[in-house]
Design a protein around this motif. Structure first.
Motif, PDB file in Angstrom:
ATOM      1  N   SER A   1      -9.333  -8.386 -10.144  1.00 13.76           N
ATOM      2  CA  SER A   1      -8.528  -6.821  -9.521  1.00 13.76           C
ATOM      3  C   SER A   1      -8.483  -7.087  -8.272  1.00 13.76           C
ATOM      4  N   GLY A   2      -9.469  -6.963  -7.183  1.00 12.05           N
ATOM      5  CA  GLY A   2     -10.183  -7.115  -6.479  1.00 12.05           C
ATOM      6  C   GLY A   2      -9.569  -7.826  -5.712  1.00 12.05           C
ATOM      7  N   GLY A   3      -9.554  -8.935  -6.033  1.00 12.29           N
ATOM      8  CA  GLY A   3      -8.658 -10.423  -5.377  1.00 12.29           C
ATOM      9  C   GLY A   3      -7.989  -9.744  -5.058  1.00 12.29           C
ATOM     10  N   THR A   4      -6.748  -9.281  -5.999  1.00 13.14           N
ATOM     11  CA  THR A   4      -5.309  -9.438  -6.391  1.00 13.14           C
ATOM     12  C   THR A   4      -4.852  -7.751  -5.382  1.00 13.14           C
ATOM     13  N   ALA A   5      -5.466  -6.886  -5.574  1.00  5.87           N
ATOM     14  CA  ALA A   5      -5.399  -6.086  -4.312  1.00  5.87           C
ATOM     15  C   ALA A   5      -5.560  -6.066  -2.930  1.00  5.87           C
ATOM     16  N   ALA A   6      -6.564  -6.876  -2.980  1.00  8.45           N
ATOM     17  CA  ALA A   6      -6.728  -7.287  -1.740  1.00  8.45           C
ATOM     18  C   ALA A   6      -5.836  -8.183  -1.382  1.00  8.45           C
ATOM     19  N   LEU A   7      -5.586  -9.505  -1.485  1.00  8.24           N
ATOM     20  CA  LEU A   7      -3.793 -10.089  -1.727  1.00  8.24           C
ATOM     21  C   LEU A   7      -2.991  -9.180  -0.795  1.00  8.24           C
ATOM     22  N   THR A   8      -2.329  -8.404  -1.760  1.00  5.43           N
ATOM     23  CA  THR A   8      -2.113  -7.385  -1.348  1.00  5.43           C
ATOM     24  C   THR A   8      -2.365  -6.737  -0.065  1.00  5.43           C
ATOM     25  N   HIS A   9      -3.503  -5.787   0.276  1.00  3.34           N
ATOM     26  CA  HIS A   9      -3.669  -5.370   1.269  1.00  3.34           C
ATOM     27  C   HIS A   9      -3.880  -6.487   3.113  1.00  3.34           C
TER      28      HIS A   9
END
Length: 141
Positions: free
Chosen positions: A27-35
């Protein structure tokens, strides 16, 4: 006999924590990719300064992060009225850390924003995981 029962009681808890940590990473990787996608688009396409672009990207990643963490990582039944203010407090601290790292790295040390953002991505998630595990999504016994 008491020892083996005690070991069995601990094992599922540790496995649950490991699963939760892996899910947090996803989930953090997905949020970081979005960011990072928003950051890059704003800097490269609009010429926005990296610190402001990163803050906007951070907020976009926040929506992704909260949704995945509440439903999938911590799978809590706690109400939004309880978890969201806590999550926002943790994220506020994370945003302050992220923006400070970006400001120092880009404005004072003159490094490329993408490299500096990767450094921030190494610092902020650890802080957020610990606080979200112990405070934001923790269900009372």
């Amino acid at each position: 006999m008491a020892v083996s029962t005690d070991l069995r009681a601990r094992r599922p808890h540790g496995l649950r924590d490991l699963r939760r940590l892996v899910r947090y990473g996803i989930s953090g990787g997905t949020a970081a990719l979005t960011h990072f996608t928003v950051l890059t688009a704003l800097v490269e396409l609009t010429g926005l300064r990296p610190v402001l672009a990163s803050a906007i990207g951070f907020l976009c990643g926040l929506v992704v992060s909260y949704t995945l963490q509440r439903r999938w990582v911590f799978a809590t039944g706690l109400k939004h009225a309880f978890t969201l203010p806590r999550f926002l407090a943790v994220v506020g601290l994370g945003l302050a850390i992220n923006s400070t790292v970006l400001w120092i790295g880009t404005e004072h040390l003159h490094h490329h924003y993408a490299l500096v953002q990767l450094v921030a991505f190494a610092v902020v998630p650890l802080n957020n995981y610990v606080l979200n595990s112990l405070w934001t999504f923790r269900e009372r016994a």
